[in-house]
Design an enzyme around this catalytic site. Structure first.
Site, PDB file in Angstrom:
ATOM      1  N   VAL A   1       0.368  -1.029  -0.051  1.00 55.67           N
ATOM      2  CA  VAL A   1       0.259   0.068  -0.281  1.00 55.67           C
ATOM      3  C   VAL A   1       0.999   1.689   0.191  1.00 55.67           C
ATOM      4  CG1 VAL A   1      -1.493   1.001   1.771  1.00 55.67           C
ATOM      5  CG2 VAL A   1      -2.042  -1.304   1.096  1.00 55.67           C
TER       6      VAL A   1
ATOM      7  N   LYS B   1      15.791  -3.347   1.696  1.00 51.95           N
ATOM      8  CA  LYS B   1      15.013  -2.947   1.138  1.00 51.95           C
ATOM      9  C   LYS B   1      14.858  -1.367   0.209  1.00 51.95           C
ATOM     10  CE  LYS B   1       9.807  -3.606   2.228  1.00 51.95           C
ATOM     11  NZ  LYS B   1       8.342  -3.094   3.211  1.00 51.95           N
TER      12      LYS B   1
ATOM     13  N   THR C   1      -5.628  -0.598   7.423  1.00 48.93           N
ATOM     14  CA  THR C   1      -6.930  -0.929   8.264  1.00 48.93           C
ATOM     15  C   THR C   1      -6.805  -1.259   8.941  1.00 48.93           C
ATOM     16  OG1 THR C   1      -7.163  -2.796   5.452  1.00 48.93           O
ATOM     17  CG2 THR C   1      -9.004  -2.706   7.612  1.00 48.93           C
TER      18      THR C   1
ATOM     19  N   PHE D   1      -8.716   1.231  -1.352  1.00 42.82           N
ATOM     20  CA  PHE D   1      -9.242   0.186  -1.499  1.00 42.82           C
ATOM     21  C   PHE D   1      -8.368  -0.157  -2.900  1.00 42.82           C
ATOM     22  CE2 PHE D   1     -11.959   3.824   0.334  1.00 42.82           C
ATOM     23  CZ  PHE D   1     -12.757   2.899   1.211  1.00 42.82           C
TER      24      PHE D   1
ATOM     25  N   LYS E   1     -14.247   1.942   5.418  1.00 45.42           N
ATOM     26  CA  LYS E   1     -13.075   0.605   4.636  1.00 45.42           C
ATOM     27  C   LYS E   1     -13.609  -0.524   5.054  1.00 45.42           C
ATOM     28  CE  LYS E   1      -9.252  -1.330   3.985  1.00 45.42           C
ATOM     29  NZ  LYS E   1      -8.883  -1.725   2.944  1.00 45.42           N
TER      30      LYS E   1
ATOM     31  N   PHE F   1     -17.645  -9.454  -8.412  1.00 46.19           N
ATOM     32  CA  PHE F   1     -17.618  -9.918  -6.774  1.00 46.19           C
ATOM     33  C   PHE F   1     -18.299 -11.467  -7.183  1.00 46.19           C
ATOM     34  CE2 PHE F   1     -13.924  -9.070  -4.471  1.00 46.19           C
ATOM     35  CZ  PHE F   1     -13.196  -8.304  -5.580  1.00 46.19           C
ATOM     36  N   LEU F   2     -19.349 -12.172  -8.379  1.00 45.16           N
ATOM     37  CA  LEU F   2     -19.888 -13.582  -7.806  1.00 45.16           C
ATOM     38  C   LEU F   2     -19.233 -14.645  -8.544  1.00 45.16           C
ATOM     39  CD1 LEU F   2     -23.006 -11.278  -8.056  1.00 45.16           C
ATOM     40  CD2 LEU F   2     -22.111 -13.028  -6.423  1.00 45.16           C
TER      41      LEU F   2
ATOM     42  N   CYS G   1      -5.710  -8.575   2.841  1.00 44.83           N
ATOM     43  CA  CYS G   1      -7.446  -7.917   3.302  1.00 44.83           C
ATOM     44  C   CYS G   1      -8.611  -8.771   3.621  1.00 44.83           C
ATOM     45  CB  CYS G   1      -6.755  -7.158   2.177  1.00 44.83           C
ATOM     46  SG  CYS G   1      -6.188  -5.748   2.323  1.00 44.83           S
TER      47      CYS G   1
ATOM     48  N   LYS H   1      -7.815 -11.222   7.088  1.00 41.55           N
ATOM     49  CA  LYS H   1      -7.580 -10.115   8.250  1.00 41.55           C
ATOM     50  C   LYS H   1      -8.907  -9.393   8.301  1.00 41.55           C
ATOM     51  CE  LYS H   1      -4.214  -7.439   7.898  1.00 41.55           C
ATOM     52  NZ  LYS H   1      -4.201  -5.809   7.801  1.00 41.55           N
TER      53      LYS H   1
HETATM   54  C1  UDX Z   1      -8.902  -6.569  -1.545  1.00 39.52           C
HETATM   55  C2  UDX Z   1     -10.187  -5.325  -2.016  1.00 39.52           C
HETATM   56  O1  UDX Z   1     -10.660  -6.090  -3.396  1.00 39.52           O
HETATM   57  C3  UDX Z   1      -9.226  -4.342  -1.769  1.00 39.52           C
HETATM   58  O2  UDX Z   1     -10.576  -3.308  -2.298  1.00 39.52           O
HETATM   59  C4  UDX Z   1      -8.670  -3.986  -0.785  1.00 39.52           C
HETATM   60  O3  UDX Z   1      -7.670  -2.680  -0.474  1.00 39.52           O
HETATM   61  C5  UDX Z   1      -7.466  -5.155  -0.430  1.00 39.52           C
HETATM   62  O4  UDX Z   1      -8.507  -6.461  -0.257  1.00 39.52           O
HETATM   63  P1  UDX Z   1      -7.242  -7.384  -3.066  1.00 39.52           P
HETATM   64  O5  UDX Z   1      -7.069  -8.638  -1.382  1.00 39.52           O
HETATM   65  O6  UDX Z   1      -6.340  -7.267  -3.737  1.00 39.52           O
HETATM   66  O7  UDX Z   1      -8.410  -6.498  -3.134  1.00 39.52           O
HETATM   67  O8  UDX Z   1      -8.121  -8.683  -3.693  1.00 39.52           O
HETATM   68  P2  UDX Z   1      -9.151  -8.739  -4.657  1.00 39.52           P
HETATM   69  O9  UDX Z   1      -8.320  -8.454  -5.644  1.00 39.52           O
HETATM   70  O10 UDX Z   1     -10.537  -8.185  -4.318  1.00 39.52           O
HETATM   71  O11 UDX Z   1      -9.719 -10.242  -4.794  1.00 39.52           O
HETATM   72  C6  UDX Z   1      -9.890 -10.763  -3.179  1.00 39.52           C
HETATM   73  C7  UDX Z   1     -10.243 -12.286  -3.306  1.00 39.52           C
HETATM   74  O12 UDX Z   1     -11.218 -13.126  -3.869  1.00 39.52           O
HETATM   75  C8  UDX Z   1      -9.289 -12.872  -4.054  1.00 39.52           C
HETATM   76  O13 UDX Z   1      -8.903 -14.631  -3.784  1.00 39.52           O
HETATM   77  C9  UDX Z   1      -9.685 -13.368  -5.651  1.00 39.52           C
HETATM   78  O14 UDX Z   1      -9.473 -14.561  -5.850  1.00 39.52           O
HETATM   79  C10 UDX Z   1     -10.828 -13.686  -4.186  1.00 39.52           C
HETATM   80  N1  UDX Z   1     -12.590 -13.421  -5.314  1.00 39.52           N
HETATM   81  C11 UDX Z   1     -12.994 -11.944  -5.986  1.00 39.52           C
HETATM   82  C12 UDX Z   1     -13.182 -14.695  -6.096  1.00 39.52           C
HETATM   83  O15 UDX Z   1     -13.101 -15.757  -5.611  1.00 39.52           O
HETATM   84  N2  UDX Z   1     -14.156 -14.376  -6.119  1.00 39.52           N
HETATM   85  C13 UDX Z   1     -14.598 -13.011  -7.594  1.00 39.52           C
HETATM   86  O16 UDX Z   1     -15.206 -12.673  -7.648  1.00 39.52           O
HETATM   87  C14 UDX Z   1     -13.229 -11.792  -7.089  1.00 39.52           C
END
Ligand code: UDX
Length: 442
Positions: A11, A35, A121, A156, A212, A257-258, A268, A271
């Site tokens: 981040v 780093k 977060t 986000f 958040k 997200f479906l 994220c 946790k």
């Molecule tokens: C997430 C949030 O999207 C972001 O806004 C926040 O700040 C940090 O956490 P990230 O962890 O990078 O981001 O991954 P994301 O792309 O959101 O996917 C999270 C998990 O859900 C992954 O393991 C992904 O494979 C899974 N996923 C996502 C699904 O299984 N199905 C989906 O439709 C979308």
């Protein structure tokens, strides 16, 4: 504006680079000298598309610099963003000791009024706690000090598209408790808001913190919901992808997200769901829905094991190939990756486990020395009794299914991400199992 970013992890580094690109004078602070050396030399400490190039550009023109000297970094800075880690504690709450330390250090070292912004977060009382830490530290060490305004500006960003998400956010949220803090944050983001016209939510600190928590918990809830629907689909012979499509066409639901599969991972969602549950309980509300979201997510890995057992009876001495290890494509991040849990469960069941991933194999070997890592997807499947798609990398989704059929010992594919074309897999002679898509036998 001079901006300090405390903690240049995923981040922090992305935020630092994008704010530098916007025209600010940004200093990235970290106590990990190795780093910092790597960053100064133009290297990237982790895989994030487009970030290394951006960091190289903004360090070359001097708008982003790195240091481990807090006092020097704070001199003349209007704002410092706290981007340090908040790992989970065994009880589910986040470990906030690094956030506390930044508050205390800034209180001790700041010579001028400054806005201290939480980006990590954190639970919805951290702003208040930080304000206390700062007051206590200033009183104890210096008998007072310049005003440190505490604010919250959650990020986000998604790994794998972090640069794009930071450059072009859906919304900018900040919570402040003073006009000074609000005006400074307005100025930080003014070039972005003018360019994109993106919505801005200006609110108080606890409300920003809650936005958040609620956003991530809601997205995780959608995922566990569709995974539970997938399990019903498997039992009644329905296709969850089409169910999700039909649901998503309702404007109130939307399609994002479906996608059903073996569950969410990453740094994220797992946790943050735990932390929100923990926070709710600590203030006297039992948010049991989140407990169920978590339970469904963990149970989802068993779906793959059940399908393997259905095909192979027992797993002892069977060779199973996991195609993909990272928690999602586009990253080498293995934190809470379902594939790693699955690999361990398969090892525990006596299977021989092979793993292919285009970028994360070194870390896989470090985390699970007993698995065999292979850097080519087809070679990883040669002679295996079944292949499991665990991450939908293009290298995996684009595999030649006929060639896959030829190299596998038994033609069994469990598609844990519903990423392959089920008809094509069947036509290629594979026994195909999706998650909530039924079984197609050739
Ligand atoms: C997430 C949030 O999207 C972001 O806004 C926040 O700040 C940090 O956490 P990230 O962890 O990078 O981001 O991954 P994301 O792309 O959101 O996917 C999270 C998990 O859900 C992954 O393991 C992904 O494979 C899974 N996923 C996502 C699904 O299984 N199905 C989906 O439709 C979308």
């Amino acid at each position: 504006m001079k901006i300090v970013i405390v903690g240049v992890g995923h981040v922090g580094l992305t935020t630092a680079a994008v704010l530098a690109e916007l025209g600010h004078d940004v200093v990235g602070l970290d106590d990990d000298r190795t780093k910092l050396e790597l960053l100064r030399a133009g290297g990237a400490p982790f895989h994030e598309p487009g970030l290394a190039e951006l960091v190289e550009r903004v360090t070359a023109d001097g708008s982003l610099t790195f240091t481990d000297d807090l006092a020097a970094a704070l001199a003349g800075a209007a704002v410092a963003f706290v981007c340090v880690g908040t790992p989970s504690l065994p009880g589910g709450g986040p470990d906030l000791r690094f956030v506390e330390r930044v508050g205390a250090d800034v209180a001790r070292e700041a010579t001028d009024e400054i806005v201290l912004v939480e980006k990590s977060t954190v639970p919805a009382n951290t702003g208040e706690r930080l304000t206390q830490v700062i007051a206590r530290e200033q009183e104890a060490r210096r008998g007072g000090g310049p005003t440190v305004h505490v604010a919250s500006n959650p990020e986000f960003l998604r790994e794998g598209v972090a640069v794009q998400d930071t450059r072009e956010p859906d919304r900018i949220v900040y919570g402040t408790s003073s006009d000074t803090a609000r005006d400074v944050l307005r100025e930080v983001y003014a070039p972005m808001i003018e360019r994109l016209g993106c919505p801005v939510v200006e609110t108080d600190v606890p409300t920003a913190e809650l936005i958040k928590h609620a956003s991530n918990a809601f997205l995780a809830t959608r995922l566990s919901f569709i995974n539970a629907v997938a399990n019903v689909c498997d039992r009644v012979g329905a296709d969850v992808d089409v169910v999700a499509e039909g649901m998503g066409l309702d404007a109130r639901i939307g399609p994002a997200f479906l996608k059903a599969g073996i569950g969410y991972g990453g740094s994220c969602f797992p946790k943050d769901v735990d932390a929100f549950l923990h926070l709710s309980r600590s203030v006297g509300y039992d948010f049991a829905l989140l407990e169920e979201v978590r339970r469904i997510n963990i149970a989802q890995r068993q779906v793959v094991i059940d399908k393997l057992v259905e095909e192979l009876w027992h797993l002892t001495d069977k060779t199973i190939t996991l195609l993909g290890a990272a928690f999602k494509p586009g990253t080498d991040d293995l934190r809470e990756a379902p594939a790693l849990y699955l690999a361990q469960d398969l090892l525990d069941a006596g299977a021989h486990v092979r793993v292919y991933d285009p970028v994360a194999l070194d870390q896989v070997k470090e985390r699970l020395p007993d698995v065999e890592v292979v850097d080519d997807p087809l070679e990883a499947c040669r002679g295996a009794h079944a292949a499991v798609v665990a991450t939908e990398w293009p290298e995996i989704v684009g595999m030649d299914l006929g060639a896959l059929r030829d190299v596998l010992d038994y033609p069994i594919v469990i598609d844990g991400r519903n990423a392959l074309d089920a008809d094509a897999a069947q036509a290629a002679g594979l026994h195909y199992h999706g998650v909530g898509r039924g079984t197609r036998r050739s």
